[in-house]
Design a protein around this motif. Structure first.
Motif, PDB file in Angstrom:
ATOM      1  N   UNK A 256       0.805  -1.226   0.000  1.00 28.99           N
ATOM      2  CA  UNK A 256       0.000   0.000   0.000  1.00 28.99           C
ATOM      3  C   UNK A 256       0.839   1.278   0.000  1.00 28.99           C
ATOM      4  N   UNK A 257       2.090   1.201   0.483  1.00 29.28           N
ATOM      5  CA  UNK A 257       2.938   2.388   0.524  1.00 29.28           C
ATOM      6  C   UNK A 257       3.153   3.004  -0.845  1.00 29.28           C
ATOM      7  N   UNK A 258       3.250   2.178  -1.871  1.00 28.40           N
ATOM      8  CA  UNK A 258       3.510   2.684  -3.226  1.00 28.40           C
ATOM      9  C   UNK A 258       2.247   2.705  -4.069  1.00 28.40           C
ATOM     10  N   UNK A 259       1.121   2.604  -3.399  1.00 29.64           N
ATOM     11  CA  UNK A 259      -0.152   2.550  -4.116  1.00 29.64           C
ATOM     12  C   UNK A 259      -0.362   3.764  -5.014  1.00 29.64           C
TER      13      UNK A 259
ATOM     14  N   UNK B 230       5.494  -9.405   0.932  1.00 27.92           N
ATOM     15  CA  UNK B 230       4.530  -9.897   1.927  1.00 27.92           C
ATOM     16  C   UNK B 230       3.214  -9.128   1.938  1.00 27.92           C
ATOM     17  N   UNK B 231       3.266  -7.811   1.713  1.00 26.92           N
ATOM     18  CA  UNK B 231       2.017  -7.041   1.816  1.00 26.92           C
ATOM     19  C   UNK B 231       1.329  -6.825   0.464  1.00 26.92           C
TER      20      UNK B 231
ATOM     21  N   UNK C 195      -3.036  -8.707  -0.787  1.00 27.64           N
ATOM     22  CA  UNK C 195      -4.316  -7.967  -0.786  1.00 27.64           C
ATOM     23  C   UNK C 195      -4.427  -6.982  -1.955  1.00 27.64           C
ATOM     24  N   UNK C 196      -3.276  -6.485  -2.454  1.00 21.81           N
ATOM     25  CA  UNK C 196      -3.319  -5.571  -3.609  1.00 21.81           C
ATOM     26  C   UNK C 196      -3.779  -6.343  -4.855  1.00 21.81           C
TER      27      UNK C 196
ATOM     28  N   UNK D  56       1.556 -15.148  -2.100  1.00 26.32           N
ATOM     29  CA  UNK D  56       2.934 -14.735  -1.796  1.00 26.32           C
ATOM     30  C   UNK D  56       3.880 -15.932  -1.759  1.00 26.32           C
ATOM     31  N   UNK D  57       5.099 -15.705  -2.194  1.00 27.22           N
ATOM     32  CA  UNK D  57       6.133 -16.734  -2.072  1.00 27.22           C
ATOM     33  C   UNK D  57       7.411 -16.097  -1.535  1.00 27.22           C
TER      34      UNK D  57
END
Lengths: 250, 290
Positions: free
Chosen positions: B75-78, B106-107, B110-111, B141-142
Motif C-alpha cells: 500500500x505504501x507505493x499505491x 509480503x504485503x 491484498x493488492x 505470496x512466495x
C-alpha cells in the motif's frame, strides 16, 4: 569437519545453480530444482527468524521498561494481532473455497436431466452457504485491519517523502561548483521534462529529459550494473571455492 | 546604491530565505497539492516510447494468452503503482488473456485481490464476466526473492502448490497445459524495489527469453533503461507519469491523469524554490565580496 561440511555444501549448491543456467540436462535440472525448493524453504524460515528476533529485542525493552517501551509493546501487540487475524483469514478462505467447490458439484448434479428434487434443494441450500462463507472470508479482522489501518498508514508514510524530497532538494541543489551545477541543471530538466507541464512551458523539455535518461543515464547505469555483476561473479567464485566464508562467522 | 541599513535588511532577507525553515516548504507543497487536486488543467500528455511499447505488447496478445503478473508492491507505493496495475489488468482481461498473479512481497497479496475486485467490477458493468481459476488466478505470496523467481521459471505448480484460496494449483483450469516460463506469453512485473523488475530480468527473462514489460516507481525507472535498450524489457511505465501516459494510450483517463496536475504543480514549485535559493545564495556571495 565443522568447516569442511559447510564449504562442501556451499560449493555443491553454487556449482549446480551455475550449471542449471547454462545446461538443460535432466539430471542437472532435477538436482538444481530440488535445491531451489530447499532454498525457498530456508528463506521462508528467515521470516520466522525475523519474527523471533523482533520479539526478543522488543520484549526485553518492554520487560525492562526502557525508553519507548510503550511503542515496542504496541508493535508486539499489533504483530500478534495481525498473525492471529491472518490465520483466521486463511481458515475462512479455505472454508469458502471448499463450500464453493461443493456448491459447484451440487449445481452440476441438480442441472443433470431427471435430477431429483432433493438435489435441487441441496444446491439452493449450498448456494446460500457459499455466499455466507465468501462474505465471512471477505469481511474479517485481517482484511479490516489491512485496508483500514495498515493501508492508510503505509500510504501516509510514503506520501511524506514528497515533503521531505522538496525540502531536501531546496537545500541540496546549490551550484557550489561545476559538478553540483551539472547535477542541478540535470535535476531541473528531469523534474520539469517528466511532467506534462514541461512540454507546455517549452517543447524541448521532454526531449531533453528523454535524452538525459536514454543516453547519459543508461551509460552510467550500465557501468554500475556491469561493475556490480563482475564483483558478484568474483564474490560468488570466492564463496564457491571456500576462499570467502561469511556464513561461518558468528 | 543601497544604504547600509537597507543593505543589511536585504542581506538578512536573503540569509533567511537561504536557510528557510522546512516547515514553510512543507506548507507550500501541501497547499499546492490540495489546490491543484481540485483544478482541472487538462495538460497535454505525450506517451513516451517505453509506455507505447507496453501498450503495443499487451495489445498484440491473442485471446487465451498466458500472462504472469507479479505484483510486488504494498500500500505504501499505491499512489504510483495502483493506476498502472489497474490499467494493465483491465486491458489484459478485455483482451481475453489468462492472468496469473503472484507476489514476492509480503504485503502485496491484498493488492492483487483489490486489483481483481476493481477491474472485474468494471468489466461486469460492460457485460464481461471472468471466472476465478479459469480466466484469472491469485497464487499469493512466495518467500525466497531471487530463488523464488528462478523456481517460478522452472515450475509454477511446484513453487505455488495452492492458490491464495487454498485450491490445488494443478487442479485450476487456468493452469492446464503449461507450467513454466517457456509457456508464458508475457511476464509483467509491477514493482517498487528489490525483488522486482531488475531481479526478474536477471533470474527469469535472460534465461527463458519470454517477452517482459514492467511498471515501476519513478525512482526505479532509471535502472531499467539499460534493459530496455538491450530489449530484455520491451517497455516500462515509470511512476505516476508512466501510468498517465498509459491511461492516455488506452483512452481512459483516470487517477494518474488527474495526478499529473498535482505532480506538475509541485515539480514547478520545487524548481522555483531551488532556483530562488540559488539566486539568493549568489546575491549573498556578491554582497560578501563587495
Amino acid at each position: 569437519m565443522r568447516t569442511r561440511v559447510p564449504i562442501f555444501i556451499t560449493a555443491f549448491v553454487g556449482v549446480f545453480m551455475i550449471l542449471k543456467f547454462f545446461f538443460v540436462t535432466p539430471w542437472i535440472s532435477l538436482i538444481s530444482n530440488e535445491l531451489e525448493q530447499w532454498g525457498i524453504v530456508t528463506l521462508a524460515f528467515a521470516i520466522i527468524l525475523g519474527v523471533l528476533n523482533l520479539m526478543k529485542i522488543n520484549l526485553k525493552t518492554v520487560m525492562e521498561r526502557k525508553r519507548d517501551w510503550g511503542y515496542k509493546l504496541l508493535l508486539l501487540a499489533s504483530m500478534f494481532f495481525m498473525m492471529g487475524a491472518g490465520g483466521l483469514q486463511w481458515y475462512h478462505d479455505v472454508m469458502a473455497g471448499r463450500t464453493a467447490e461443493a456448491c459447484e458439484k451440487a449445481f452440476a448434479a441438480a442441472s443433470a436431466p431427471n435430477a431429483p428434487a432433493a438435489a435441487q434443494q441441496d444446491a439452493a441450500a449450498l448456494k446460500s452457504q457459499k455466499d455466507a462463507a465468501r462474505l465471512a472470508a471477505d469481511k474479517n479482522a485481517f482484511s479490516f485491519s489491512f485496508y483500514n489501518i495498515y493501508y492508510p498508514l503505509a500510504a501516509t508514510i510514503y506520501s511524506l517523502l514528497a515533503f521531505y524530497v522538496a525540502s531536501a532538494a531546496f537545500r541540496a541543489f546549490r551550484a557550489k561548483n561545476l559538478h553540483a551545477t551539472l547535477l542541478l541543471i540535470a535535476a531541473i530538466i528531469v523534474m520539469i521534462g517528466r511532467v506534462p507541464i514541461g512540454g507546455y512551458i517549452w517543447k524541448g523539455f521532454p526531449w531533453l529529459q528523454d535524452w538525459l535518461m536514454i543516453w547519459p543515464n543508461t551509460a552510467g547505469q550500465r557501468a554500475i550494473q556491469m561493475g556490480a555483476a563482475i564483483g558478484m561473479i568474483a564474490m560468488g567464485l570466492r564463496v564457491i571455492f571456500g576462499i570467502e566464508r561469511p556464513y561461518l562467522k558468528g | 546604491m543601497m544604504g547600509s541599513g537597507q543593505q543589511s535588511r536585504y542581506q538578512r532577507f536573503l540569509e533567511a530565505f537561504v536557510a528557510l525553515d522546512r516547515r514553510w516548504i512543507f506548507l507550500s507543497v501541501g497547499l499546492i497539492a490540495i489546490i491543484f487536486m481540485n483544478i482541472d488543467m487538462s495538460l497535454p500528455i505525450t506517451p513516451s516510447d517505453q509506455s507505447t511499447e507496453v501498450y503495443h505488447t499487451i495489445e498484440s496478445l491473442k485471446p487465451g494468452a498466458i500472462v504472469h503478473m507479479s505484483i510486488d508492491y504494498g500500500p505504501g507505493s499505491e499512489a504510483e503503482l495502483w493506476p498502472q496495475h489497474v490499467a494493465m489488468l483491465r486491458q489484459l482481461l478485455r483482451k481475453g488473456a489468462k492472468v496469473v498473479c503472484s507476489s514476492l512481497w509480503t504485503d502485496a497479496p491484498p493488492m492483487i485481490e483489490k486489483g481483481f475486485e476493481t477491474v472485474l467490477g468494471e468489466l461486469q458493468k460492460e457485460g464481461i464476466t471472468k471466472q476465478r481459476g479459469v480466466d484469472y488466478a491469485n497464487l499469493g505470496f512466495k518467500a525466497g526473492d531471487r530463488v523464488a523467481i528462478a523456481s517460478i521459471g522452472t515450475s509454477f505448480r511446484q513453487t505455488f502448490p495452492t492458490d491464495s484460496m487454498g485450491n490445488p494449483t494443478s487442479q485450476l483450469p487456468i493452469m492446464r497445459g503449461w507450467d513454466n516460463y517457456r509457456d508464458v506469453d508475457l511476464l509483467i512485473t509491477i514493482s517498487v524495489g528489490d525483488p522486482g523488475a531488475v531481479e526478474y530480468v536477471q533470474q527469469a527473462q535472460s534465461r527463458y527469453r519470454m517477452p517482459m514489460i514492467a511498471g515501476v516507481t519513478a525512482v526505479i525507472a532509471p535502472q531499467l533503461y539499460p534493459y530496455y535498450q538491450s530489449k530484455n524489457i520491451r517497455g516500462f511505465l515509470g511512476g505516476l507519469a508512466g501510468a498517465a501516459e498509459y491511461e492516455k494510450l488506452v483512452g481512459e483517463p483516470g487517477r494518474a491523469t488527474k495526478g499529473m496536475n498535482v505532480q506538475s504543480a509541485v515539480h514547478v514549485l520545487i524548481v522555483l524554490m531551488v532556483l530562488l535559493g540559488n539566486i539568493a545564495q549568489y546575491l549573498l556571495k556578491r554582497i560578501a565580496r563587495s
